[in-house]
Design a protein around this motif. Structure first.
Motif, PDB file in Angstrom:
ATOM      1  N   SER A   4      30.000 -51.822  65.026  1.00  0.00           N
ATOM      2  CA  SER A   4      29.983 -51.452  66.794  1.00  0.00           C
ATOM      3  C   SER A   4      31.521 -51.449  67.024  1.00  0.00           C
ATOM      4  O   SER A   4      32.413 -51.825  66.668  1.00  0.00           O
ATOM      5  N   GLY A   5      31.679 -50.468  68.009  1.00  0.00           N
ATOM      6  CA  GLY A   5      32.850 -50.143  68.785  1.00  0.00           C
ATOM      7  C   GLY A   5      33.326 -51.523  69.513  1.00  0.00           C
ATOM      8  O   GLY A   5      34.809 -51.699  69.429  1.00  0.00           O
ATOM      9  N   LEU A   6      32.443 -52.105  69.959  1.00  0.00           N
ATOM     10  CA  LEU A   6      33.092 -53.582  70.615  1.00  0.00           C
ATOM     11  C   LEU A   6      33.552 -54.707  69.558  1.00  0.00           C
ATOM     12  O   LEU A   6      34.422 -55.012  69.855  1.00  0.00           O
ATOM     13  N   GLN A   7      32.904 -54.663  68.439  1.00  0.00           N
ATOM     14  CA  GLN A   7      33.445 -55.232  66.943  1.00  0.00           C
ATOM     15  C   GLN A   7      34.669 -54.734  66.763  1.00  0.00           C
ATOM     16  O   GLN A   7      35.719 -55.562  66.510  1.00  0.00           O
ATOM     17  N   LEU A   8      34.769 -53.518  66.798  1.00  0.00           N
ATOM     18  CA  LEU A   8      36.293 -53.046  66.437  1.00  0.00           C
ATOM     19  C   LEU A   8      37.108 -53.331  67.612  1.00  0.00           C
ATOM     20  O   LEU A   8      38.197 -53.391  67.362  1.00  0.00           O
ATOM     21  N   LEU A   9      36.892 -53.158  68.947  1.00  0.00           N
ATOM     22  CA  LEU A   9      37.727 -53.491  69.832  1.00  0.00           C
ATOM     23  C   LEU A   9      38.281 -54.858  69.788  1.00  0.00           C
ATOM     24  O   LEU A   9      39.313 -55.320  69.877  1.00  0.00           O
ATOM     25  N   GLU A  10      37.441 -56.003  69.595  1.00  0.00           N
ATOM     26  CA  GLU A  10      37.551 -57.214  69.278  1.00  0.00           C
ATOM     27  C   GLU A  10      38.687 -57.126  68.119  1.00  0.00           C
ATOM     28  O   GLU A  10      39.780 -58.236  67.951  1.00  0.00           O
ATOM     29  N   LYS A  11      38.579 -56.502  67.004  1.00  0.00           N
ATOM     30  CA  LYS A  11      39.481 -56.581  65.860  1.00  0.00           C
ATOM     31  C   LYS A  11      40.737 -55.981  66.286  1.00  0.00           C
ATOM     32  O   LYS A  11      41.931 -56.378  65.831  1.00  0.00           O
ATOM     33  N   ILE A  12      40.767 -54.956  67.126  1.00  0.00           N
ATOM     34  CA  ILE A  12      42.099 -54.419  67.377  1.00  0.00           C
ATOM     35  C   ILE A  12      43.076 -55.419  68.387  1.00  0.00           C
ATOM     36  O   ILE A  12      44.135 -55.547  67.792  1.00  0.00           O
ATOM     37  N   VAL A  43      25.635 -51.674  82.415  1.00  0.00           N
ATOM     38  CA  VAL A  43      26.624 -52.495  82.806  1.00  0.00           C
ATOM     39  C   VAL A  43      27.319 -53.577  81.886  1.00  0.00           C
ATOM     40  O   VAL A  43      28.530 -53.923  81.846  1.00  0.00           O
ATOM     41  N   ASP A  44      26.246 -54.227  81.226  1.00  0.00           N
ATOM     42  CA  ASP A  44      26.711 -55.338  80.398  1.00  0.00           C
ATOM     43  C   ASP A  44      27.718 -54.864  79.277  1.00  0.00           C
ATOM     44  O   ASP A  44      28.731 -55.247  78.879  1.00  0.00           O
ATOM     45  N   ASP A  45      27.593 -53.473  78.656  1.00  0.00           N
ATOM     46  CA  ASP A  45      28.508 -52.905  77.828  1.00  0.00           C
ATOM     47  C   ASP A  45      29.782 -52.397  78.381  1.00  0.00           C
ATOM     48  O   ASP A  45      30.954 -52.824  77.777  1.00  0.00           O
ATOM     49  N   LYS A  46      29.885 -52.139  79.507  1.00  0.00           N
ATOM     50  CA  LYS A  46      31.167 -51.888  80.346  1.00  0.00           C
ATOM     51  C   LYS A  46      31.798 -52.985  80.685  1.00  0.00           C
ATOM     52  O   LYS A  46      32.932 -52.875  80.071  1.00  0.00           O
ATOM     53  N   VAL A  47      31.152 -54.045  80.825  1.00  0.00           N
ATOM     54  CA  VAL A  47      31.928 -55.226  81.400  1.00  0.00           C
ATOM     55  C   VAL A  47      32.497 -55.758  80.107  1.00  0.00           C
ATOM     56  O   VAL A  47      33.588 -56.237  80.041  1.00  0.00           O
ATOM     57  N   LYS A  48      31.528 -55.779  78.939  1.00  0.00           N
ATOM     58  CA  LYS A  48      32.208 -56.608  77.878  1.00  0.00           C
ATOM     59  C   LYS A  48      33.256 -55.875  77.233  1.00  0.00           C
ATOM     60  O   LYS A  48      34.200 -56.492  76.848  1.00  0.00           O
ATOM     61  N   GLY A  49      33.205 -54.485  77.238  1.00  0.00           N
ATOM     62  CA  GLY A  49      34.320 -53.531  76.670  1.00  0.00           C
ATOM     63  C   GLY A  49      35.685 -53.984  77.640  1.00  0.00           C
ATOM     64  O   GLY A  49      36.753 -54.160  76.871  1.00  0.00           O
ATOM     65  N   LEU A  50      35.477 -54.158  78.676  1.00  0.00           N
ATOM     66  CA  LEU A  50      36.733 -54.274  79.466  1.00  0.00           C
ATOM     67  C   LEU A  50      37.333 -55.506  79.346  1.00  0.00           C
ATOM     68  O   LEU A  50      38.236 -55.804  79.298  1.00  0.00           O
ATOM     69  N   GLU A  51      36.397 -56.601  79.159  1.00  0.00           N
ATOM     70  CA  GLU A  51      36.715 -57.814  78.935  1.00  0.00           C
ATOM     71  C   GLU A  51      37.403 -58.055  77.608  1.00  0.00           C
ATOM     72  O   GLU A  51      38.423 -58.898  77.666  1.00  0.00           O
ATOM     73  N   LEU A  52      36.908 -57.416  76.925  1.00  0.00           N
ATOM     74  CA  LEU A  52      37.562 -57.406  75.405  1.00  0.00           C
ATOM     75  C   LEU A  52      38.832 -56.606  75.224  1.00  0.00           C
ATOM     76  O   LEU A  52      39.686 -56.662  74.246  1.00  0.00           O
ATOM     77  N   GLY A  53      39.223 -55.905  76.262  1.00  0.00           N
ATOM     78  CA  GLY A  53      40.618 -55.234  76.709  1.00  0.00           C
ATOM     79  C   GLY A  53      40.787 -53.906  76.634  1.00  0.00           C
ATOM     80  O   GLY A  53      41.734 -53.302  76.529  1.00  0.00           O
ATOM     81  N   ALA A  54      39.433 -52.894  76.746  1.00  0.00           N
ATOM     82  CA  ALA A  54      39.629 -51.724  77.000  1.00  0.00           C
ATOM     83  C   ALA A  54      40.030 -51.291  78.398  1.00  0.00           C
ATOM     84  O   ALA A  54      40.116 -52.329  79.299  1.00  0.00           O
ATOM     85  N   ASP A  55      40.770 -50.226  78.413  1.00  0.00           N
ATOM     86  CA  ASP A  55      41.536 -49.737  79.660  1.00  0.00           C
ATOM     87  C   ASP A  55      40.762 -49.004  80.477  1.00  0.00           C
ATOM     88  O   ASP A  55      40.748 -48.863  81.654  1.00  0.00           O
ATOM     89  N   ASP A  56      39.598 -48.151  79.845  1.00  0.00           N
ATOM     90  CA  ASP A  56      38.655 -47.606  80.767  1.00  0.00           C
ATOM     91  C   ASP A  56      37.393 -47.349  80.001  1.00  0.00           C
ATOM     92  O   ASP A  56      37.372 -47.548  78.591  1.00  0.00           O
ATOM     93  N   TYR A  57      36.240 -46.980  80.501  1.00  0.00           N
ATOM     94  CA  TYR A  57      35.024 -46.536  80.206  1.00  0.00           C
ATOM     95  C   TYR A  57      34.531 -45.120  80.716  1.00  0.00           C
ATOM     96  O   TYR A  57      34.425 -45.122  81.830  1.00  0.00           O
ATOM     97  N   LEU A  58      34.064 -44.408  79.887  1.00  0.00           N
ATOM     98  CA  LEU A  58      33.493 -42.952  80.107  1.00  0.00           C
ATOM     99  C   LEU A  58      32.139 -42.957  79.275  1.00  0.00           C
ATOM    100  O   LEU A  58      31.998 -43.017  78.127  1.00  0.00           O
ATOM    101  N   ALA A  59      30.994 -42.897  80.022  1.00  0.00           N
ATOM    102  CA  ALA A  59      29.776 -42.655  79.630  1.00  0.00           C
ATOM    103  C   ALA A  59      29.446 -41.073  79.270  1.00  0.00           C
ATOM    104  O   ALA A  59      30.022 -40.291  80.057  1.00  0.00           O
TER     105      ALA A  59
END
Length: 223
Positions: free
Chosen positions: A58-66, A84-100
Protein backbone atom coordinates in the motif's frame (compact mmCIF):
# COMPACT_ATOMS: atom_id res chain seq x y z
CA UNK A 1 11.51 20.65 -10.39
CA UNK A 2 11.38 16.89 -10.24
CA UNK A 3 8.31 14.82 -9.39
CA UNK A 4 7.84 11.09 -8.84
CA UNK A 5 4.36 9.91 -9.81
CA UNK A 6 3.42 6.59 -8.16
CA UNK A 7 0.17 5.38 -9.75
CA UNK A 8 -0.72 1.88 -10.92
CA UNK A 9 -3.41 2.97 -13.42
CA UNK A 10 -1.24 3.43 -16.51
CA UNK A 11 -3.73 5.55 -18.48
CA UNK A 12 -4.30 7.91 -15.54
CA UNK A 13 -0.57 8.09 -14.86
CA UNK A 14 0.08 9.11 -18.48
CA UNK A 15 -2.57 11.84 -18.34
CA UNK A 16 -1.15 13.25 -15.10
CA UNK A 17 2.44 13.05 -16.39
CA UNK A 18 1.62 14.87 -19.64
CA UNK A 19 -0.22 17.57 -17.70
CA UNK A 20 2.72 18.07 -15.33
CA UNK A 21 5.27 18.07 -18.16
CA UNK A 22 3.24 20.81 -19.85
CA UNK A 23 3.90 22.83 -16.67
CA UNK A 24 7.66 22.23 -17.15
CA UNK A 25 8.05 19.66 -14.37
CA UNK A 26 10.41 16.74 -14.80
CA UNK A 27 8.31 13.64 -14.11
CA UNK A 28 9.35 10.06 -13.33
CA UNK A 29 6.84 7.21 -13.01
CA UNK A 30 6.46 4.09 -10.87
CA UNK A 31 3.54 1.67 -11.15
CA UNK A 32 3.95 -0.60 -8.12
CA UNK A 33 5.30 -0.65 -4.56
CA UNK A 34 8.67 -2.25 -5.29
CA UNK A 35 9.67 -0.07 -8.26
CA UNK A 36 8.57 3.03 -6.33
CA UNK A 37 10.64 2.06 -3.30
CA UNK A 38 13.67 1.41 -5.49
CA UNK A 39 13.44 4.83 -7.13
CA UNK A 40 12.92 6.62 -3.82
CA UNK A 41 15.86 4.79 -2.24
CA UNK A 42 18.24 5.79 -5.04
CA UNK A 43 17.04 9.19 -6.23
CA UNK A 44 15.72 12.45 -4.78
CA UNK A 45 12.60 14.38 -5.75
CA UNK A 46 10.97 17.72 -5.01
CA UNK A 47 7.56 16.11 -4.67
CA UNK A 48 6.08 12.59 -4.65
CA UNK A 49 2.51 11.91 -5.79
CA UNK A 50 1.51 8.71 -4.03
CA UNK A 51 -1.50 6.46 -4.69
CA UNK A 52 -2.65 4.38 -1.72
CA UNK A 53 -3.67 1.25 -3.65
CA UNK A 54 -0.56 -0.24 -5.29
CA UNK A 55 0.43 -3.72 -6.51
CA UNK A 56 2.84 -5.28 -4.02
CA UNK A 57 1.96 -3.07 -1.06
CA UNK A 58 0.00 0.00 0.00
CA UNK A 59 0.93 3.62 -0.42
CA UNK A 60 0.69 4.05 3.34
CA UNK A 61 3.30 1.29 3.82
CA UNK A 62 5.48 3.06 1.28
CA UNK A 63 5.01 6.33 3.14
CA UNK A 64 6.22 4.66 6.35
CA UNK A 65 9.26 3.35 4.49
CA UNK A 66 10.03 6.77 3.03
CA UNK A 67 10.16 8.30 6.49
CA UNK A 68 12.05 5.31 7.90
CA UNK A 69 14.94 5.77 5.45
CA UNK A 70 15.08 9.49 6.17
CA UNK A 71 13.86 10.91 2.89
CA UNK A 72 12.46 14.45 3.07
CA UNK A 73 10.47 14.77 -0.14
CA UNK A 74 7.13 16.54 -0.03
CA UNK A 75 4.32 14.00 -0.48
CA UNK A 76 0.77 14.33 -1.79
CA UNK A 77 -1.43 11.26 -1.41
CA UNK A 78 -3.70 10.58 -4.39
CA UNK A 79 -6.41 8.04 -3.71
CA UNK A 80 -9.94 7.01 -4.60
CA UNK A 81 -10.33 5.99 -0.94
CA UNK A 82 -11.70 9.22 0.44
CA UNK A 83 -12.10 7.95 3.99
CA UNK A 84 -11.25 10.07 6.99
CA UNK A 85 -9.16 7.26 8.48
CA UNK A 86 -6.90 7.00 5.40
CA UNK A 87 -6.51 10.76 5.24
CA UNK A 88 -5.64 11.08 8.92
CA UNK A 89 -3.24 8.14 8.86
CA UNK A 90 -1.48 9.47 5.77
CA UNK A 91 -1.01 12.89 7.32
CA UNK A 92 0.14 11.36 10.61
CA UNK A 93 2.73 9.31 8.71
CA UNK A 94 4.17 12.49 7.23
CA UNK A 95 2.25 13.24 4.04
CA UNK A 96 1.94 16.96 3.28
CA UNK A 97 -1.42 16.85 1.55
CA UNK A 98 -4.22 14.53 0.43
CA UNK A 99 -6.20 14.72 -2.81
CA UNK A 100 -9.15 12.40 -3.44
CA UNK A 101 -9.87 10.96 -6.88
CA UNK A 102 -11.37 12.09 -9.14
CA UNK A 103 -9.68 15.47 -9.04
CA UNK A 104 -9.14 18.32 -11.47
CA UNK A 105 -5.60 18.58 -12.80
CA UNK A 106 -5.64 22.31 -12.09
CA UNK A 107 -6.18 21.54 -8.40
CA UNK A 108 -3.29 19.07 -8.43
CA UNK A 109 -1.04 21.72 -9.99
CA UNK A 110 -2.08 24.22 -7.33
CA UNK A 111 -1.37 21.73 -4.51
CA UNK A 112 2.09 20.93 -5.92
CA UNK A 113 3.01 24.59 -6.29
CA UNK A 114 1.79 25.33 -2.77
CA UNK A 115 3.87 22.53 -1.25
CA UNK A 116 7.01 23.49 -3.15
CA UNK A 117 6.56 27.13 -2.12
CA UNK A 118 6.25 26.12 1.53
CA UNK A 119 9.25 23.83 1.41
CA UNK A 120 11.74 25.79 -0.69
CA UNK A 121 10.47 29.35 -0.86
CA UNK A 122 8.95 30.14 2.54
CA UNK A 123 5.53 30.41 0.88
CA UNK A 124 6.59 32.98 -1.71
CA UNK A 125 6.22 32.83 -5.49
CA UNK A 126 9.36 34.90 -5.97
CA UNK A 127 12.77 33.98 -4.60
CA UNK A 128 15.28 36.79 -4.28
CA UNK A 129 19.01 36.34 -3.80
CA UNK A 130 21.39 39.27 -4.09
CA UNK A 131 20.29 41.13 -7.25
CA UNK A 132 18.35 38.23 -8.77
CA UNK A 133 14.61 37.55 -8.53
CA UNK A 134 13.27 34.17 -9.66
CA UNK A 135 9.53 33.89 -10.26
CA UNK A 136 8.54 30.23 -10.04
CA UNK A 137 4.96 30.84 -11.19
CA UNK A 138 5.77 32.06 -14.69
CA UNK A 139 9.36 30.73 -14.71
CA UNK A 140 10.91 34.13 -15.30
CA UNK A 141 13.92 35.86 -13.80
CA UNK A 142 15.06 39.41 -13.37
CA UNK A 143 18.55 40.72 -12.70
CA UNK A 144 18.71 44.28 -11.40
CA UNK A 145 14.95 44.47 -12.07
CA UNK A 146 15.45 43.71 -15.77
CA UNK A 147 14.06 40.53 -17.38
CA UNK A 148 16.56 37.95 -18.61
CA UNK A 149 15.57 35.12 -20.92
CA UNK A 150 16.67 31.60 -19.94
CA UNK A 151 15.83 28.33 -21.63
CA UNK A 152 14.11 25.57 -19.66
CA UNK A 153 17.25 23.82 -18.42
CA UNK A 154 19.02 27.08 -17.59
CA UNK A 155 16.05 28.14 -15.46
CA UNK A 156 15.93 24.75 -13.71
CA UNK A 157 19.66 24.94 -12.99
CA UNK A 158 19.42 28.46 -11.58
CA UNK A 159 16.43 27.53 -9.41
CA UNK A 160 18.21 24.43 -8.11
CA UNK A 161 21.25 26.48 -7.10
CA UNK A 162 19.42 29.53 -5.78
CA UNK A 163 17.44 27.54 -3.19
CA UNK A 164 20.75 26.04 -2.06
CA UNK A 165 23.09 29.07 -1.98
CA UNK A 166 26.74 28.34 -1.13
CA UNK A 167 25.98 24.61 -0.82
CA UNK A 168 28.31 22.25 -2.68
CA UNK A 169 26.23 20.26 -5.19
CA UNK A 170 27.61 17.00 -6.52
CA UNK A 171 27.48 16.66 -10.28
CA UNK A 172 25.47 13.42 -10.13
CA UNK A 173 22.83 14.95 -7.84
CA UNK A 174 22.54 17.97 -10.11
CA UNK A 175 22.16 15.80 -13.22
CA UNK A 176 19.49 13.57 -11.65
CA UNK A 177 17.48 16.55 -10.42
CA UNK A 178 17.50 18.44 -13.73
CA UNK A 179 17.64 15.67 -16.32
CA UNK A 180 15.93 12.77 -14.54
CA UNK A 181 16.70 9.32 -13.21
CA UNK A 182 17.75 7.90 -16.57
CA UNK A 183 20.84 10.10 -16.43
CA UNK A 184 22.75 7.18 -14.91
CA UNK A 185 22.64 5.57 -18.37
CA UNK A 186 24.59 8.44 -19.91
CA UNK A 187 28.18 7.80 -20.95
CA UNK A 188 29.35 11.01 -19.28
CA UNK A 189 28.05 14.15 -17.60
CA UNK A 190 30.06 16.54 -19.75
CA UNK A 191 26.86 18.12 -21.11
CA UNK A 192 26.27 19.67 -17.69
CA UNK A 193 29.39 21.77 -18.15
CA UNK A 194 28.07 23.31 -21.38
CA UNK A 195 24.69 24.12 -19.82
CA UNK A 196 26.31 25.76 -16.80
CA UNK A 197 28.74 27.61 -19.06
CA UNK A 198 25.82 29.12 -20.98
CA UNK A 199 24.02 30.06 -17.76
CA UNK A 200 27.14 31.64 -16.26
CA UNK A 201 27.60 33.75 -19.42
CA UNK A 202 24.03 35.07 -19.20
CA UNK A 203 24.48 35.86 -15.52
CA UNK A 204 27.76 37.68 -16.20
CA UNK A 205 26.45 39.57 -19.26
CA UNK A 206 23.55 40.86 -17.17
CA UNK A 207 25.76 41.85 -14.21
CA UNK A 208 24.47 39.29 -11.73
CA UNK A 209 26.06 39.43 -8.28
CA UNK A 210 26.36 35.65 -8.23
CA UNK A 211 28.45 33.03 -9.97
CA UNK A 212 28.41 29.24 -10.24
CA UNK A 213 31.80 27.99 -9.15
CA UNK A 214 33.18 24.62 -10.25
CA UNK A 215 34.73 22.51 -7.51
CA UNK A 216 37.15 20.22 -9.29
CA UNK A 217 36.21 16.56 -9.20
CA UNK A 218 33.07 17.12 -7.13
CA UNK A 219 30.55 19.51 -8.61
CA UNK A 220 29.42 23.12 -8.31
CA UNK A 221 28.20 25.73 -5.86
CA UNK A 222 26.54 29.12 -6.08
CA UNK A 223 28.61 31.96 -4.66
Amino acid sequence: MKILLIEDEVALSQVIMQSLEAEKYLVEQAFDYNSALEKISIYSYDCILLDIMLPGGSGLQLLEKIKEIGKEESIIILSAKDSVDDKVKGLELGADDYLAKPFHLAELHARIKSIIRRKNQHGDDIITYKNIAVNTTDRSIQINNKPVVLNRKEFDLLYYFIIRPTKLIQKNSLAESIWGDHIDQADSLDFIYSQIKNLRKKLKDNHADIDIQAVYGIGYKLI
